[in-house]
Enzyme design. Structure first.
Site, PDB file in Angstrom:
ATOM      1  N   SER A   1      93.768  27.348 116.022  1.00  0.00           N
ATOM      2  CA  SER A   1      95.022  27.893 115.487  1.00  0.00           C
ATOM      3  C   SER A   1      96.065  27.855 116.588  1.00  0.00           C
ATOM      4  O   SER A   1      95.739  28.036 117.768  1.00  0.00           O
ATOM      5  CB  SER A   1      94.795  29.348 115.058  1.00  0.00           C
ATOM      6  OG  SER A   1      96.038  29.996 114.910  1.00  0.00           O
TER       7      SER A   1
ATOM      8  N   GLY B   1      95.286  21.894 105.639  1.00  0.00           N
ATOM      9  CA  GLY B   1      93.975  22.301 106.166  1.00  0.00           C
ATOM     10  C   GLY B   1      93.351  23.420 105.336  1.00  0.00           C
ATOM     11  O   GLY B   1      94.049  24.312 104.862  1.00  0.00           O
TER      12      GLY B   1
ATOM     13  N   GLN C   1      96.686  29.313 101.171  1.00  0.00           N
ATOM     14  CA  GLN C   1      97.884  28.462 101.167  1.00  0.00           C
ATOM     15  C   GLN C   1      97.640  27.193 100.345  1.00  0.00           C
ATOM     16  O   GLN C   1      98.485  26.746  99.574  1.00  0.00           O
ATOM     17  CB  GLN C   1      98.262  28.099 102.599  1.00  0.00           C
ATOM     18  CG  GLN C   1      99.326  27.038 102.723  1.00  0.00           C
ATOM     19  CD  GLN C   1      99.799  26.867 104.143  1.00  0.00           C
ATOM     20  OE1 GLN C   1     100.557  27.678 104.634  1.00  0.00           O
ATOM     21  NE2 GLN C   1      99.340  25.826 104.816  1.00  0.00           N
TER      22      GLN C   1
ATOM     23  N   HIS D   1      95.583  19.973 113.595  1.00  0.00           N
ATOM     24  CA  HIS D   1      96.699  19.164 113.086  1.00  0.00           C
ATOM     25  C   HIS D   1      96.376  17.672 113.241  1.00  0.00           C
ATOM     26  O   HIS D   1      96.660  16.870 112.350  1.00  0.00           O
ATOM     27  CB  HIS D   1      97.982  19.466 113.867  1.00  0.00           C
ATOM     28  CG  HIS D   1      98.443  20.885 113.793  1.00  0.00           C
ATOM     29  ND1 HIS D   1      98.344  21.756 114.841  1.00  0.00           N
ATOM     30  CD2 HIS D   1      99.022  21.588 112.782  1.00  0.00           C
ATOM     31  CE1 HIS D   1      98.850  22.935 114.492  1.00  0.00           C
ATOM     32  NE2 HIS D   1      99.260  22.869 113.251  1.00  0.00           N
TER      33      HIS D   1
ATOM     34  N   GLY E   1     104.383  22.938 114.351  1.00  0.00           N
ATOM     35  CA  GLY E   1     104.304  22.596 115.767  1.00  0.00           C
ATOM     36  C   GLY E   1     103.201  23.353 116.477  1.00  0.00           C
ATOM     37  O   GLY E   1     102.290  23.866 115.837  1.00  0.00           O
TER      38      GLY E   1
ATOM     39  N   LYS F   1      91.678  25.620 106.582  1.00  0.00           N
ATOM     40  CA  LYS F   1      91.811  26.827 107.412  1.00  0.00           C
ATOM     41  C   LYS F   1      92.712  27.842 106.705  1.00  0.00           C
ATOM     42  O   LYS F   1      92.458  29.032 106.709  1.00  0.00           O
ATOM     43  CB  LYS F   1      92.399  26.415 108.761  1.00  0.00           C
ATOM     44  CG  LYS F   1      93.186  27.457 109.486  1.00  0.00           C
ATOM     45  CD  LYS F   1      92.367  28.084 110.552  1.00  0.00           C
ATOM     46  CE  LYS F   1      93.011  29.209 111.296  1.00  0.00           C
ATOM     47  NZ  LYS F   1      94.429  29.341 111.240  1.00  0.00           N
TER      48      LYS F   1
HETATM   49  P1  AMP Z   1     100.616  25.192 110.776  1.00  0.00           P
HETATM   50  O1  AMP Z   1     101.272  24.391 111.845  1.00  0.00           O
HETATM   51  O2  AMP Z   1      99.809  26.335 111.292  1.00  0.00           O
HETATM   52  O3  AMP Z   1     101.544  25.565 109.655  1.00  0.00           O
HETATM   53  O4  AMP Z   1      99.541  24.233 110.131  1.00  0.00           O
HETATM   54  C1  AMP Z   1      99.881  22.983 109.602  1.00  0.00           C
HETATM   55  C2  AMP Z   1      98.719  22.443 108.839  1.00  0.00           C
HETATM   56  O5  AMP Z   1      97.593  22.287 109.713  1.00  0.00           O
HETATM   57  C3  AMP Z   1      98.268  23.372 107.702  1.00  0.00           C
HETATM   58  O6  AMP Z   1      97.939  22.583 106.566  1.00  0.00           O
HETATM   59  C4  AMP Z   1      97.047  24.033 108.279  1.00  0.00           C
HETATM   60  O7  AMP Z   1      96.121  24.466 107.310  1.00  0.00           O
HETATM   61  C5  AMP Z   1      96.474  22.905 109.137  1.00  0.00           C
HETATM   62  N1  AMP Z   1      95.577  23.458 110.158  1.00  0.00           N
HETATM   63  C6  AMP Z   1      95.877  24.414 111.077  1.00  0.00           C
HETATM   64  N2  AMP Z   1      94.785  24.712 111.817  1.00  0.00           N
HETATM   65  C7  AMP Z   1      93.777  23.936 111.341  1.00  0.00           C
HETATM   66  C8  AMP Z   1      92.403  23.795 111.669  1.00  0.00           C
HETATM   67  N3  AMP Z   1      91.821  24.507 112.641  1.00  0.00           N
HETATM   68  N4  AMP Z   1      91.668  22.903 110.973  1.00  0.00           N
HETATM   69  C9  AMP Z   1      92.233  22.172 109.971  1.00  0.00           C
HETATM   70  N5  AMP Z   1      93.526  22.259 109.611  1.00  0.00           N
HETATM   71  C10 AMP Z   1      94.288  23.138 110.280  1.00  0.00           C
END
Ligand code: AMP
Length: 281
Positions: free
Chosen positions: A187, A147, A153, A37, A31, A149
């Protein structure tokens, strides 16, 4: 758009649609959604008939309880963004739905999970694998989107998928990092930066870009020292680690091999911990 809270109901719906030949793309998230995302969701939409997004702030991947508590939660805005993007299914389970049992599984990732993020956030990747493996079993997607990023992971998820889901044939799709116009990697944690720390945070990506471009002029050790020194010259920033690693093993390299080496960094901007990475070519 349909919202599901229970594993059994979303699993049933998806299996029945899969029997009719519908392909499923899956985007797991915690979220507090942003353009990063959204880029994953758009990619899934372009490659699958149906797209499922999960929103679940996974407690088992937070080694620091304060970080979990402060993690931004913006459910209403998230659902609006997801709906505007044309997502078909949203999975928003309660914690008890994902973790009905007390004992959690221990994964073995041949050390991929103990370096860098794993060294400073013990147990983090076991928690990530915990939740993603459960979500994969519930959703059974054809493709899942992550991602770059979260570079480490992605490596851990690829190994988990190969080792524990090999026969299910889930394709892992890696998506490029989406950045703010000044270069800061997007982020969910960025909203927690004070205006002063937000200004300083731009030095992280800018320093990485500078040495990404000039990497041939330096040894790996020089690059590590220069990047750390320049970022830490800003009093608002403190580098936790900067490692230059092999893309597959995540082991530190002595020499950059173009296309096969990545520089990964974690920096504190005040009490907000930010990560970023650049690939060297
Ligand atoms: P999270 O909600 O932070 O767990 O992220 C969910 C997904 O979104 C993960 O696969 C992250 O790597 C991806 N993600 C988060 N920030 C970015 C970004 N700036 N660029 C690309 N993917 C992202």
């Amino acid at each position: 758009m349909e919202i599901f809270k229970y594993s059994a109901s979303i699993s049933k719906e998806i299996s029945s649609l899969k029997n009719h030949g519908i392909s499923f793309g899956f985007v797991p998230t915690m979220g507090a959604l942003h353009e990063g995302h959204a880029s994953l969701i758009r990619k899934s939409k372009s490659e699958n008939i149906f797209t499922v997004v999960s929103i679940f702030v996974n407690p088992t991947q937070f080694n620091n309880p304060g970080d979990l508590e402060k993690y931004p939660r913006t459910e209403k805005e998230d659902l609006k963004l997801i709906e505007d993007l044309g997502v078909d299914f949203v999975f928003m389970p309660e914690i008890s739905e994902i973790y009905p049992e007390k004992d959690l599984r221990i994964f073995d990732f041949n050390g991929l999970d103990t370096v860098m993020e794993g060294q400073f956030r013990p147990g983090h990747f076991n928690g990530v694998a915990q939740v993603v493996s459960k979500l994969f079993k519930i959703i059974q997607p054809d493709k899942a989107y992550f991602g770059k990023k979260d570079f480490q992971q992605l490596a851990v998820i690829r190994m988990m998928n190969k080792k524990y889901f090999g026969n299910k044939n889930i394709k892992i799709v890696a998506c490029d990092i989406v950045r703010e116009t000044d270069g800061l990697a997007m982020s969910s944690r960025n909203v927690r930066l004070s205006p002063e720390h937000r200004k300083s945070a731009v030095n992280i990506s800018q320093t990485l870009f500078k040495y990404q471009k000039n990497n041939k002029n330096y040894t790996v050790n020089q690059l590590k020292n220069l990047v750390t020194k320049e970022i830490d010259a800003d009093k608002n920033l403190k580098t936790e680690y900067f490692e230059i690693v092999d893309n597959t093993t995540l082991k530190p390299v002595e020499q950059i091999i173009p296309g096969k080496t990545t520089g990964c960094i974690a920096v504190f901007a005040g009490d907000v911990r930010l990560i970023d990475n650049v690939s060297f070519s």
